[in-house]
Enzyme design. Structure first.
Site, PDB file in Angstrom:
ATOM      1  N   HIS A 264       0.834  -1.207   0.000  1.00  0.00           N
ATOM      2  CA  HIS A 264       0.000   0.000   0.000  1.00  0.00           C
ATOM      3  C   HIS A 264       0.873   1.263   0.000  1.00  0.00           C
ATOM      4  O   HIS A 264       0.718   2.143  -0.855  1.00  0.00           O
ATOM      5  CB  HIS A 264      -0.904  -0.028   1.237  1.00  0.00           C
ATOM      6  CG  HIS A 264      -1.847   1.128   1.332  1.00  0.00           C
ATOM      7  ND1 HIS A 264      -3.155   1.052   0.922  1.00  0.00           N
ATOM      8  CD2 HIS A 264      -1.669   2.392   1.780  1.00  0.00           C
ATOM      9  CE1 HIS A 264      -3.742   2.228   1.122  1.00  0.00           C
ATOM     10  NE2 HIS A 264      -2.864   3.054   1.646  1.00  0.00           N
ATOM     11  N   GLU A 265       1.797   1.340   0.941  1.00  0.00           N
ATOM     12  CA  GLU A 265       2.621   2.551   1.046  1.00  0.00           C
ATOM     13  C   GLU A 265       3.543   2.704  -0.168  1.00  0.00           C
ATOM     14  O   GLU A 265       3.852   3.819  -0.584  1.00  0.00           O
ATOM     15  CB  GLU A 265       3.424   2.562   2.354  1.00  0.00           C
ATOM     16  CG  GLU A 265       2.579   2.534   3.640  1.00  0.00           C
ATOM     17  CD  GLU A 265       1.467   3.584   3.695  1.00  0.00           C
ATOM     18  OE1 GLU A 265       1.611   4.645   3.058  1.00  0.00           O
ATOM     19  OE2 GLU A 265       0.447   3.319   4.371  1.00  0.00           O
ATOM     20  N   HIS A 268       1.676   4.523  -2.799  1.00  0.00           N
ATOM     21  CA  HIS A 268       1.754   5.974  -2.581  1.00  0.00           C
ATOM     22  C   HIS A 268       3.128   6.502  -3.025  1.00  0.00           C
ATOM     23  O   HIS A 268       3.244   7.541  -3.672  1.00  0.00           O
ATOM     24  CB  HIS A 268       1.591   6.304  -1.092  1.00  0.00           C
ATOM     25  CG  HIS A 268       0.174   6.245  -0.587  1.00  0.00           C
ATOM     26  ND1 HIS A 268      -0.850   6.967  -1.141  1.00  0.00           N
ATOM     27  CD2 HIS A 268      -0.393   5.554   0.443  1.00  0.00           C
ATOM     28  CE1 HIS A 268      -1.983   6.744  -0.464  1.00  0.00           C
ATOM     29  NE2 HIS A 268      -1.732   5.873   0.492  1.00  0.00           N
ATOM     30  N   GLU A 294      -4.849   7.896  -2.889  1.00  0.00           N
ATOM     31  CA  GLU A 294      -5.322   6.614  -2.363  1.00  0.00           C
ATOM     32  C   GLU A 294      -5.588   5.631  -3.513  1.00  0.00           C
ATOM     33  O   GLU A 294      -5.467   4.422  -3.337  1.00  0.00           O
ATOM     34  CB  GLU A 294      -6.577   6.851  -1.519  1.00  0.00           C
ATOM     35  CG  GLU A 294      -6.873   5.792  -0.490  1.00  0.00           C
ATOM     36  CD  GLU A 294      -5.765   5.542   0.536  1.00  0.00           C
ATOM     37  OE1 GLU A 294      -4.891   6.406   0.725  1.00  0.00           O
ATOM     38  OE2 GLU A 294      -5.787   4.462   1.131  1.00  0.00           O
TER      39      GLU A 294
HETATM   40 ZN    ZN Z   1      -3.170   5.144   1.882  1.00  0.00          ZN
END
Ligand code: ZN
Length: 505
Positions: A264-265, A268, A294
Site C-alpha cells: 500500500h505505502e 503511494h 489513495e
Molecule cells: Zn493510503
C-alpha cells in the site's frame, strides 16, 4: 524579471518549506528522541508561520493576479498558477485568530479523544467535537459563503468534489454492497470454505522485513530516493520526489498485514517518486488529491496485491520464504488474502467489501452533522444504527464505534470519502490500463510489473496536478468517476472466491 519566473521562485521556496516540514514530521514519528518534543513544536510552529506569511505575501498575490489572466502562458504554467491561487486564497481569507484557535482546539481535541476512547465514553469527547464542528463551519462560511459548509470542507482533500456527486456515486455502491455482504454472511455460515489459520502463523519481524523489501523493490520503489522504516501507523512521507519515505509495522502474528501495508505505502511512494522532476519545485507537480493518492496505493494493494495474477509467479518464492505456506494451495492463499471478516467493527482492519460501507457511514454522519440534521449528542446512536443497517453488527462500545478514528479529533471533516473514492478510481484506472496495454495481464502473471508502472507514470504520476481531478480521470480512463468499474470488479471477484453462485446466493 519575468513575472512567471518570479512566481516560480516564490513557489519553489514555499515547496521547499513544505518539504522540510515533511521531513520534520517523518523524523518526529521515526527517529526523534522523546525529550525533543517541545523544541520540535517550536521548529514546526516557526516554519508554519513562515509558510503562512509567504502564502499571504502581497507580492505573491500581485503576481498571481497578473498571471491568472495571462493567455501567453503554456498550459502547464496556467495550471501551476491555478494551483497556487487556490492556496493563496485560502491563506489570505482565513483570519489569523481562527487559524490559531483551530490549531489549539485540534491539539486539545486529540488529547481529549485519546482519553475518551480509552474510557469508551463519547460524552467526554462530545464538547470538543461540537467546538471543532462550529470552527469548521466558520472556516467554510469564510472560504465558500455561497456553498454548503461540508462541500467547502471536502474541497480541502478532494478539490471539486461535492455532496451531490458523492451521493450519486455512493448510493449505487451501497445498493450493491449491502445485499452482497448479506449473501457472504449466509455463505460463511455454510461449510466448505478454506481454513485461513495460515494468516496468523507467527513470522519474526526481521523475516517479514526481508520478504517485504524484496516486493517493494520489485514494484519499482527507488531506494536511492527513498527509505523503508518501522512506524506505529504506516505512512508515506518525506521531502518531495527525490526523498520518499515509507513505513510499515510488523506484527509477528499477522505477517500478511505488514506485507499489505508495504504494498500500500509503496503504491503511494511510486506516485511521489514518479512526479515530473522538471517541475518538482512547483505545485503543479504535486499529487492531484487525497482520493487520487489513495487510488495509487489501493491499485497496488487491492487490485493487484490481493489478486491471483500478481501472485501467480511469486507464490513459489513466498512459499520458500514462509515454509508453512507449502501446505496451502494457491487458491486457498488467494482466498485468505481476501478474507471477509463480517464481525469486524474497525474500519482500518476492514476488507474490500465492507470498507466502503465504513466510509459511507462516516460520510453520511458528517454530512448530517454539518447540515444540522444530526446533533453531536445523537452521534453514537446514529453510528450504531447505520452499522446495523449496513453491516449487520452493532459495536459493543464507543471505542469500537464512533470513537475509533482519529480524524474528527484532528478536525479532518470531509476526509473520509477520499478512501472510497480512491478504491473507485483504482478500479477504473486498472481496468483501463489492462484494456489499453496489450499483454498486461500476461506480464503481471509472469511477475513483470514494469508495463503497469509505465502506464501509471504516463497517465497519473507525471501529470501531477496539471488537470483538475475530473479531467485527469476522464483523460486517463475515457470517462469521469463511475462506481461501476469497482462494482463489476468486486462482484466478479468475491462471487468467485466464495463460490456464491453454486450456493444459489
Ligand atoms: Zn493510503
Amino acid at each position: 524579471m519575468n513575472a512567471y519566473r518570479e512566481l516560480s521562485q516564490q513557489l519553489g521556496d514555499l515547496m521547499a518549506l513544505e518539504e522540510v516540514l515533511g521531513l520534520l514530521q517523518w523524523d518526529q514519528e521515526i527517529a526523534m528522541p522523546a525529550g525533543a518534543i517541545d523544541a520540535r513544536g517550536r521548529h514546526v510552529a516557526t516554519l508554519s508561520v513562515l509558510q503562512q506569511e509567504r502564502w499571504c505575501s502581497p507580492r505573491l498575490g500581485e503576481l498571481l493576479g497578473l498571471l491568472h489572466s495571462d493567455d501567453t502562458l503554456a498550459a502547464v504554467e496556467k495550471a501551476n498558477v491555478r494551483e497556487a491561487l487556490r492556496e493563496h486564497h485560502k491563506a489570505v481569507k482565513l483570519p489569523t485568530e481562527l487559524v490559531r484557535r483551530w490549531g489549539e482546539r485540534t491539539v486539545a481535541g486529540h488529547e481529549i479523544w485519546v482519553k475518551a476512547r480509552k474510557a469508551k465514553d463519547f460524552s467526554l469527547f462530545a464538547p470538543v467535537l461540537q467546538e471543532l464542528i462550529d470552527l469548521a463551519k466558520q472556516k467554510a462560511a469564510i472560504l465558500g459563503p455561497d456553498q454548503p459548509a461540508y462541500d467547502v470542507l471536502i474541497d480541502d482533500f478532494e478539490p471539486g468534489m461535492t455532496m451531490a456527486r458523492l451521493d450519486l456515486v455512493f448510493e449505487p455502491l451501497k445498493a450493491f454492497l449491502i445485499p452482497l455482504i448479506a449473501q457472504v454472511r449466509q455463505r460463511q455460515a455454510q461449510p466448505g470454505l478454506p481454513d485461513v489459520a495460515f494468516l496468523t502463523h507467527p513470522v519474526p519481524a526481521a523475516k517479514q522485513r526481508e520478504v517485504g523489501e524484496k516486493l517493494v523493490r520489485a514494484m519499482g520503489f527507488d531506494f536511492d530516493h527513498g527509505r523503508l522504516d518501522t512506524a506505529v501507523h504506516p505512512f508515506c512521507g518525506g521531502a518531495g520526489p527525490s526523498d520518499v519515505r515509507i513505513t510499515t509495522r510488523y506484527n509477528e502474528n499477522s505477517w500478511c498485514q505488514s506485507l499489505m501495508a508495504m504494498i500500500h505505502e509503496t503504491g503511494h511512494a511510486l506516485y511521489e517518486q514518479g512526479r515530473n522532476l522538471d517541475l518538482a519545485s512547483q505545485p503543479v507537480s504535486r499529487a492531484r488529491s487525497m482520493g487520487v493518492h489513495e487510488s495509487q496505493s489501493l491499485l497496488w494493494e487491492k487490485q493487484l496485491g490481493q489478486g491471483a495474477d500478481f501472485w501467480r509467479a511469486r507464490y513459489p518464492q513466498l512459499q520458500q520464504d514462509y515454509p508453512f505456506l507449502q501446505q496451502v494451495s494457491f487458491d486457498d492463499f488467494v482466498y485468505g488474502l481476501n478474507y471477509v471478516d463480517l464481525n469486524n467493527f474497525i474500519r482500518t482492519e476492514a476488507d474490500e467489501l465492507t470498507y466502503p460501507l465504513h466510509v459511507i457511514l462516516r460520510y453520511e454522519l458528517e454530512r448530517d452533522l454539518f447540515s444540522g440534521k444530526l446533533a453531536v449528542a445523537d452521534l453514537p446512536a446514529a453510528w450504531n444504527q447505520k452499522m446495523q443497517d449496513y453491516l449487520g453488527i452493532t459495536p459493543p462500545d464507543a471505542a469500537l464505534g464512533c470513537l475509533q478514528d482519529v480524524h474528527w479529533s484532528a478536525g479532518l471533516f470531509g476526509y473520509f470519502p477520499c478512501y472510497t473514492l480512491g478504491a473507485l478510481y483504482a478500479a477504473q484506472l486498472f481496468q483501463t490500463a489492462v484494456a489499453q496495454t496489450p499483454g498486461l495481464v500476461a506480464d503481471l502473471q509472469a511477475g513483470n510489473l514494469a508495463p503497469l508502472l509505465a502506464w501509471l507514470r504516463a497517465h497519473i504520476h507525471q501529470v501531477g496536478s496539471q488537470y483538475v481531478t475530473d479531467e485527469l480521470i476522464t483523460r486517463a480512463t475515457g470517462r469521469p468517476l463511475d462506481p461501476h468499474a469497482f462494482i463489476a470488479y468486486a462482484g466478479r471477484k468475491y462471487r468467485a472466491l466464495l463460490n456464491l453462485d453454486s450456493f444459489g446466493l
